[in-house]
Design an enzyme around this catalytic site. Sequence first.
Site, mmCIF file in Angstrom:
data_model
loop_
_atom_site.group_PDB
_atom_site.id
_atom_site.type_symbol
_atom_site.label_atom_id
_atom_site.label_comp_id
_atom_site.label_asym_id
_atom_site.label_seq_id
_atom_site.Cartn_x
_atom_site.Cartn_y
_atom_site.Cartn_z
ATOM 1 N N SER A 443 13.896 90.133 39.356
ATOM 2 C CA SER A 443 14.190 89.966 40.689
ATOM 3 C C SER A 443 15.612 89.307 41.196
ATOM 4 O O SER A 443 16.094 89.180 42.248
ATOM 5 C CB SER A 443 13.276 89.270 41.678
ATOM 6 O OG SER A 443 12.559 88.432 40.759
ATOM 7 N N HIS A 464 12.761 97.558 41.231
ATOM 8 C CA HIS A 464 12.430 96.300 41.515
ATOM 9 C C HIS A 464 11.284 96.389 42.684
ATOM 10 O O HIS A 464 11.332 96.937 43.749
ATOM 11 C CB HIS A 464 13.563 95.633 42.566
ATOM 12 C CG HIS A 464 13.270 94.202 42.979
ATOM 13 N ND1 HIS A 464 13.749 93.601 44.121
ATOM 14 C CD2 HIS A 464 12.530 93.376 42.596
ATOM 15 C CE1 HIS A 464 13.155 92.591 44.298
ATOM 16 N NE2 HIS A 464 12.327 92.232 43.386
ATOM 17 N N GLU A 476 12.959 99.041 45.473
ATOM 18 C CA GLU A 476 14.374 98.887 45.574
ATOM 19 C C GLU A 476 14.939 99.373 44.256
ATOM 20 O O GLU A 476 14.451 98.895 43.125
ATOM 21 C CB GLU A 476 14.821 97.523 45.667
ATOM 22 C CG GLU A 476 15.979 97.239 46.241
ATOM 23 C CD GLU A 476 16.041 95.728 46.881
ATOM 24 O OE1 GLU A 476 16.893 95.385 47.556
ATOM 25 O OE2 GLU A 476 14.998 94.730 46.405
ATOM 26 N N ASN A 514 15.907 90.788 48.883
ATOM 27 C CA ASN A 514 15.573 89.243 48.932
ATOM 28 C C ASN A 514 16.818 88.565 49.432
ATOM 29 O O ASN A 514 16.601 87.481 50.149
ATOM 30 C CB ASN A 514 15.765 88.999 47.362
ATOM 31 C CG ASN A 514 14.192 89.022 46.754
ATOM 32 O OD1 ASN A 514 13.145 89.564 47.588
ATOM 33 N ND2 ASN A 514 14.015 89.280 45.368
#
Length: 734
Positions: A443, A464, A476, A514
């Site tokens: 991540s 991800h 992702e 994120n």
Amino acid sequence: MNLNHFRFETDADGIALATWDSPGKTMNVITQDVMTELNTIIAHVASTEGVKGCVITSGKDAFSGGADLTMLQGLGLEYAKLAKSQGEEAAITFFFEATARLSQLYRKLETCGKPFAAAVHGTCLGGAFELALACHYRVLSDSDKTRVGLPEVKVGLFPGAGGTQRVARLMQTGDALQMLFKGDQIKPAAARSMNLVHAVLPRDQIVQAAKEWIKAGGSAKAPWDIEGFKNPSNKVHSAPGMMIWPPANAIYRRETSDNYPAAKAILQSVYEGLQLPMDLALRVESRYFAMILRTPEAAAMIRSLFLSKGELEKGARRPADIPPTKFKRIGVVGAGFMGAGITYVAAQAGIQVVLIDRDIEAAEKGKAYSHKLMSDQIMKGRAKSADRDALLAKITTSADYSMLKGCDLVIEAVFEDRAVKETVIKKIAENIGRKTILASNTSTLPISSLSEYFERPSQFIGIHFFSPVEKMLLVELIMGKRTKDRALAVALDFVRAIKKTPIVVNDCRGFFANRCVLNYIREGHIMLAEGVPPAMIENVAKMAGMPVGPLSLNDEVALDLGWKILQATKKDLGADAIDSRQEALLKTMVVDLQRFGRKNGKGFYDYAEKGKALWPGLADLQKVKLDADSINKQELKDRFLAIQALEAARTVEEKVIVDVREADVGSILGFGFAPYTGGTLSYIDRMGTKDFTALCERLAKKHGDRFKPNKLLKQMAKTNESFYGRFAPKKAAA
Ligand code: NAD
């Protein structure tokens, strides 16, 4: 009759069967042509003496997905054109007639004097279920594939072809409102017990049962058209009615913060409709429907949550010239929280999984997660123990990397530690074939840098996942600098196989989701440091449309993780790259007080068996305490949404995001960005880049440089250019 979408035949008993089977389509959808043909069928059945009644069924694996939303989108465009050329009144008249057409057609069916029955197998949703509801008799197949429901509210619409009125006359008002608000897909047995259908039978008996019902003299009158009909919850203005409506209003406000006009229209439509005879009630519903269809919320939600989402799932970003991969076997290395989830969703999709960890015990622990999830399903009656056995048989655990031989794809999900990842990637590389694609679920570590540990970086990609993997819809995909098309195609095929929605982003710190969501959490931290009451921070965030407040969200992802990311950012980019107020707050919470979030039962909230509550000690951490009444709540809302949308605009400028649909879909599915806006970029477009940039400038002046608009935004603001105008997405691949 000249029919293209239906086959029509009448049997020796004079019972007609209309089999809906639109040519060249995998799924029946309601279009203008389908409506015209239905009209022909209704007129024929009603006027032909030898025909006693008609059964409507489908010739496909599913009944129908409902109305073609692109058709509804088209009506909106037509309306805008007419409003320009012939004025608002002419446009509204056209729009009302066009959008009420389906409702009127169904009413015609219901009152034509001959009985109609629907025999439904497979998905039957939205406008299609409204067709079934207008029929005088409904029988469902007992298949696991059969689902009925009215999910319109999920794309900012509501059932406008009689759904709100018929459902509210079939069950208690409270239950009807719940069903309409939730938009869930309902299984046959539940539909029967909710009184939505008359019978549930094996698939091969449904048409016959519907015919028998007509043959036995089934009535051509709906219950509400029979004298003396009483609403299941009695009159709206009655003592029982008053038990429903005041709380219904309060629940609506609590659940939507008044952000969803369609939900409000459901409430209004049912409230007003239940006080009127059916024909008038349907007209009221049609008026609300025409109004809702023209709202920016419906336009944005249809675009992002239906059209764009569908296009991305069907491979809008997939390189077309690479043959599709059929996955026989994949490898997952790292059987922790994420690896276990990835294993489960892959096995669910029928793929064999080799699950590897440092030792067999750790790998087995990962497999046990699938056992637990399947057992939960069994407990809820959604699976059988044979299903669990079959799924577990697909998972092979091991500590031996040579088991990875023959895998089409290997995903590593080991500790977020560069050295561990390097060792693991190299070990995987030694044991896989030359064609295998290698992926990382990291991540935070740049994909380009991890790809250096693999001698074929063109075959290395980021996949991800979000946690929990089995629940979160978004994946992702991260393109490293050297990742090539084949890796992307294989990764997209995998995401498709496990029925999730992909977005493709270029490598950068935090990728897309994120980056945006960390800004949201940081804004909550800063507000806390400013002295905003913690409960207000959480509530205002929800009023802005976020599913959970920033403090609660931080507790879920763990405060110590946030602290680690902050320290890593400071180390890599310098002290100016982080906010000192946030650093001080997290240091107190994590280092001094050991409050890590939900995982150790104490974070911004305290967690007890009975539930959670904001930790009272937070007030002591606030050096300043602002008076709640003096705080501008709109500004707090703006801050929450703008700080995320601005980050999305930056990712477009940096070409991390290259397709605007992905920023929108990714922001709603990935971190719940206020769905009524249609996503981060649609939020900006609706406000206009000019006003959004001005808002950011105002906020920057008052709250700091983090709100400063980027170059691209300022450029676009000059002419109020929109993201969807400037970066119009390419047409989706078929
Ligand atoms: P975790 O600690 O639950 O699991 C890591 C697993 O890797 C453990 O089972 C461990 O035994 C195994 N492992 C460690 N070294 C190994 C080795 N040398 N060989 C084989 N296995 C080894 O961690 P997690 O939360 O599942 O995270 C895994 C990855 O997923 C990380 O890169 C993380 O950044 C990423 N990620 C996590 C989340 C999340 O919410 N937890 C979300 C997205 C991505």
